[in-house]
Motif scaffolding. Structure first.
Motif: not given
Length: 208
Positions: A162-188
């Motif tokens: 995913y990219t944020l642009d891809l998701l914006h384009d997929a859901f036009p008109g939605y009010e974005v409450l939170h968005e982020a593109d980042y690196d983090a440690h995942v321990d799942s």
């Protein structure tokens, strides 16, 4: 429909183990962004595997439906729900042919469903949009394209990320409450462990 999306047998094999492939704690995104979901909300957890996200939400009083295409994963999810003393409606279904219920949910949650190819993604995103009630929430979390270089989870295909642009384009008109593109440690669990390139997207569907 393409053949990129991992079949049930793939996930049955991965989940066929004594422990939980991705652990039993919810994805960090779910813990961090669940405050957007109203109390007692009706939530659909898409491709929720062994149930870690749906069970956690149910423990917080939400009315949760979780779907997945792995009978083995769903069996472990039911066991986790019983262990935690909560009720979740588990549905055996394929994301590519799921009967999306129109405007039925206060929130639709999709976490790491990135074996879905670009050709199949628009129809599934259309299903997400159909399932969210007007004024309801869409919550998507997954990997950014650079995740392929990190090799700490996901299908290893840049085009599935995913990219944020891809998701914006997929859901036009939605009010974005939170968005982020980042690196983090995942321990799942064993399934996702290490530094990961992540995308968060939380948005509200326009009211009718």
């Amino acid at each position: 429909m393409t053949d990129d999306f991992a079949p049930a047998s793939f996930w049955d094999d991965r989940y066929d183990r004594s422990d939980y492939l991705f652990g039993t704690r919810p994805a960090g995104f779910v813990e961090q962004q669940a405050h957007h979901i109203p109390d007692n909300a009706r939530v659909l957890a898409v491709a929720d595997g062994e149930g870690r996200n749906s069970v956690w939400l149910a423990k917080r009083g939400m009315d949760v439906t979780a779907m997945d295409n792995s009978q083995v994963g769903l069996g472990k999810a039911r066991a986790l729900a019983a262990q935690e003393g909560v009720r979740v409606e588990f549905q055996y279904a394929d994301i590519l042919s799921y009967a999306w219920a129109a405007e039925s949910y206060d929130a639709v949650l999709g976490v790491y469903f990135q074996f879905l190819s670009p050709d199949d993604r628009p129809a599934v995103f259309h299903g997400f949009d159909a399932a969210v009630r007007p004024g309801g929430l869409l919550m998507i979390h997954g990997f950014a394209p650079r995740q392929v270089d990190y090799g700490t989870g996901g299908p290893g295909k840049v085009e599935n990320m995913y990219t944020l642009d891809l998701l914006h384009d997929a859901f036009p008109g939605y009010e974005v409450l939170h968005e982020a593109d980042y690196d983090a440690h995942v321990d799942s669990g064993e399934g996702h462990n290490g530094t990961a390139a992540l995308i968060d997207f939380v948005a509200r569907k326009p009211a009718a």
